[in-house]
Design a protein around this motif. Structure first.
Motif: not given
Lengths: 338, 342
Positions: A8-11, A21-22, A24, A46, A58-59, A213
């Motif tokens: 979720k919104n992983l950055s 970058d963000n 999902n 990731t 974040s995320g 992304k």
């Protein structure tokens, strides 16, 4: 189907560089998911975040119902991970290496020796298990890496570039083995690669990952449909006779509904159509007119085209960015460079 | 390969249900698994054999030198320590070679550095770190296992050495060992282990800080050489330039400056070690700094009881332990939140 991996919104940022970058992403149980992307797209980052081996900026990443950052031990109990450059203790034999990992997973001594041998047989290293890993080839190491992952009986297998450096037939065997294991034991597999064909062979779902992304996600058929919806369909017909100039029956053919253009290149004629499945009609018409048809080809959008399309886009973007930034630099720093 | 996959269809993936039941004790046993593996690695490695040979040779040479001189040393009644045969074995020398504890203050760092300089970066370069960290073990367990295993190796090495020496001495001379001597020698051994542990934790820290094993080894050796060779020279040099000429100072001031100089010198860990081991092995040493004549008035040169000697070196020992622990703490800090990428 429930998601076993949820991002979720992983950055993740390294300084000012954005690696992921963000993001999902949901991966269902029992699925083989291919993470595709060029080098440096953020695939490994990731994966590391999914295992708690690096902290997201974040995320969050939920794997098997646990947060990978705050509860990595529970995640690692259930997830088998094979790094891209997998290494072993060269002074130990393959079996000893495997048993060490088994012990770290809390497997009983009694069961361990049995299980280790069993796993070695599965990956096809039964003959070489008493060899020191220093003497192992790259492909054998890769298989030992898989054995390493399997010995803990995971729910999820994460393979980072598993096909790197193995010869083509080895790759096929390896991927088939993964597919088989996944199907028979309900394993969820996430594999990252930049080799399209490898991924195409085994994955149920594919995510294309460029510059941190996730551009698209889906199975390959739906991807190509989505991507090339507005595109023309092209059929090539190879003829025995050589045609110079325009095709004698061109007007007749153009009159058929759906055919937009006809191009003659020596013995091959290219038909551009705006509808699907015009090929049988074209072939029938040509045969009726007495042409000797040697072959018919249709353009199929495979992963390669999909991949190419996305990477081309990102590449052009990239060059545009670079240009603008260099202009910026020039105007801004020219004063200081002297 | 394929048929084998088919054969394991059923029994294979049933082990998941009881995975949550891993208890605290299980994790401790996981830690012991790692320690066992590390110790096995050390024992099988050439490096350890080389280091052990080096220490053994030092030991044999210094004992040999003191053996040749032991009769005169013990018969010398002017020396308040002449009654302690076993301490004499460790400290007496015929001047061809420094005594064992001084030699050790030079060589022990090498042992610590040798065991620790590639603890983490070798794992990282081999690609085993990522694999290891993907297993359900706590990250600090790896650091702790590396440290503990080397610690156990060093501890048993010195214990064996000392016991060999005592046993050999008993057989050879037939002289009974005083309980106080045994205590002093065992404490000396403990301090030596702590001293090696300091260099060990320093080199583990460097192995985390530097990616290449060669860099971390060189840096550790650089620090070692700096403290054994250059530090003293540097301090003397600086003191000569900064401190006033002693001939214009009162004796009180000279004394306080001397204390200051000693304190500065004691930043070096091998100074701490030499101070501590010398005091323990030579019972008549009453102070590590200069004493005034008033302080010495009425004192009879005689050996101190063990407890008093220990009190004198307590600051040194706690300094060594503190620096060991702080190196270890910094290692933790660096390693715990670091990205594990192979």
């Amino acid at each position: 189907m429930s998601s076993i991996i949820q991002l979720k919104n992983l950055s993740k940022n390294y300084g000012t560089k954005v690696a992921v970058d963000n993001l999902n992403l949901d991966i269902s149980k029992g699925e083989i998911f291919g993470l595709l992307g060029p080098n440096g797209a953020g695939k490994t980052t990731t994966i590391l975040m999914m295992l708690g081996l690096t902290e997201p900026s974040s995320g969050n990443a939920m794997v098997c119902g646990f947060d990978a950052t705050s509860n990595p031990i529970n995640v690692k109990k259930r997830v088998g991970y094979m790094p891209d450059s997998v290494g072993f203790y060269d002074n130990l034999t393959a079996l000893e290496n495997l048993e060490y990992i088994g012990r770290l997973n809390g497997i009983d001594e009694k069961e361990l020796s049995y299980r280790a041998v069993e796993v070695m047989e599965i990956v096809g290293l039964g003959q070489d298990m008493h060899l020191k890993t220093g003497a192992y080839s790259r492909g054998m190491k890769q298989r030992l890496g898989l054995a390493d992952v399997l010995i803990k009986r995971p729910e999820v297998i994460i393979l980072d570039e598993p096909t790197l450096g193995i010869d083509p037939s080895g790759v096929r065997d390896f991927l088939l083995l993964i597919k088989q294991l996944s199907r028979e034991n309900g394993l969820t597999v996430l594999l990252s690669s930049h080799h399209l064909h490898h991924v195409q062979q085994v994955c149920d779902q594919v995510g294309i990952f460029v510059k941190g992304k996730l551009l698209v996600k889906g199975n390959i058929a739906s991807l190509s449909e989505k991507l090339f919806a507005g595109q023309d369909h092209v059929t090539w017909v190879d003829l025995e006779e050589k045609i110079t100039g325009i095709l004698p029956h061109e007007n007749e053919l153009l009159a058929l509904e759906g055919i937009k253009a006809i191009k003659v290149e020596g013995q091959s004629i290219e038909f551009t159509c705006n509808r699907r499945n015009m090929t049988p009609l074209i072939v029938r018409t040509l045969a009726e007119r007495g042409y000797n048809i040697l072959g018919v080809r249709q353009r199929n959008y495979g992963l390669e085209e999909i991949y190419q399309k996305y990477f081309e886009n990102s590449l052009t973007e990239n060059t545009v960015n670079e240009k603008s930034s260099s202009v910026f630099k020039k105007s801004f720093f020219s004063r200081f460079s002297k | 390969m394929k048929s084998l996959v088919a054969s394991l269809r059923n029994p294979f993936f049933h082990g998941l249900a009881n995975k949550d039941k891993l208890k605290k004790s299980k994790y401790q046993s996981l830690f012991m698994v790692m320690v066992n593996k590390e110790i096995a690695d050390h024992i099988r490695s050439w490096r350890f054999i080389v280091l052990i040979t080096l220490i053994l040779l030092t030991f044999i040479a210094s004992i040999y030198a003191s053996m040749g001189n032991i009769r005169t040393a013990v018969e010398n009644t002017n020396d308040p320590n002449h009654g302690f045969l076993y301490l004499k074995l460790l400290t007496a020398t015929d001047n061809s070679l420094p005594p064992f504890h001084i030699l050790l203050s030079f060589l022990a760092p090498l042992l610590g550095i040798g065991l620790g300089f590639d603890a983490i970066n070798a794992e990282q370069n081999n690609g085993t770190l990522g694999r290891l960290m993907a297993q359900p073990v706590y990250r600090d367990n790896l650091l702790l296992a590396k440290f503990t295993s080397s610690f156990i190796m060093i501890g048993s090495l010195f214990l064996v050495l000392v016991l060999l020496m005592l046993g050999g001495g008993l057989v050879w001379t037939g002289v009974r060992i005083e309980p106080q001597e045994l205590l002093r020698i065992l404490t000396f051994m403990v301090i030596t282990i702590v001293y090696v542990a300091f260099w060990l934790s320093l080199s583990v820290l460097l192995s985390i800080a530097f990616k290449q094993a060669a860099t971390s080894a060189l840096t550790a050796i650089g620090i070692w050489i700096f403290f054994t060779v250059f530090y003293q020279i540097l301090v003397t040099l600086l003191i000569k330039t900064f401190l006033p000429d002693p001939s214009y100072l009162s004796s009180q001031e000279v004394l306080s400056y001397n204390d200051l100089i000693l304190d500065i010198l004691r930043i070096s860990p091998n100074r701490l070690y030499t101070d501590a081991s010398t005091t323990l092995l030579i019972p008549s040493i009453r102070s590590l700094g200069p004493l005034t004549t008033e302080q010495m008035a009425g004192a009879i040169p005689s050996p101190l009881p063990f407890r008093e000697s220990l009190l004198i070196v307590w600051p040194q020992v706690s300094g060594l332990i503190a620096s060991t622990i702080s190196c270890f703490a910094i290692s933790y800090y660096f390693f715990m939140r670091r990205e594990i990428r192979s």
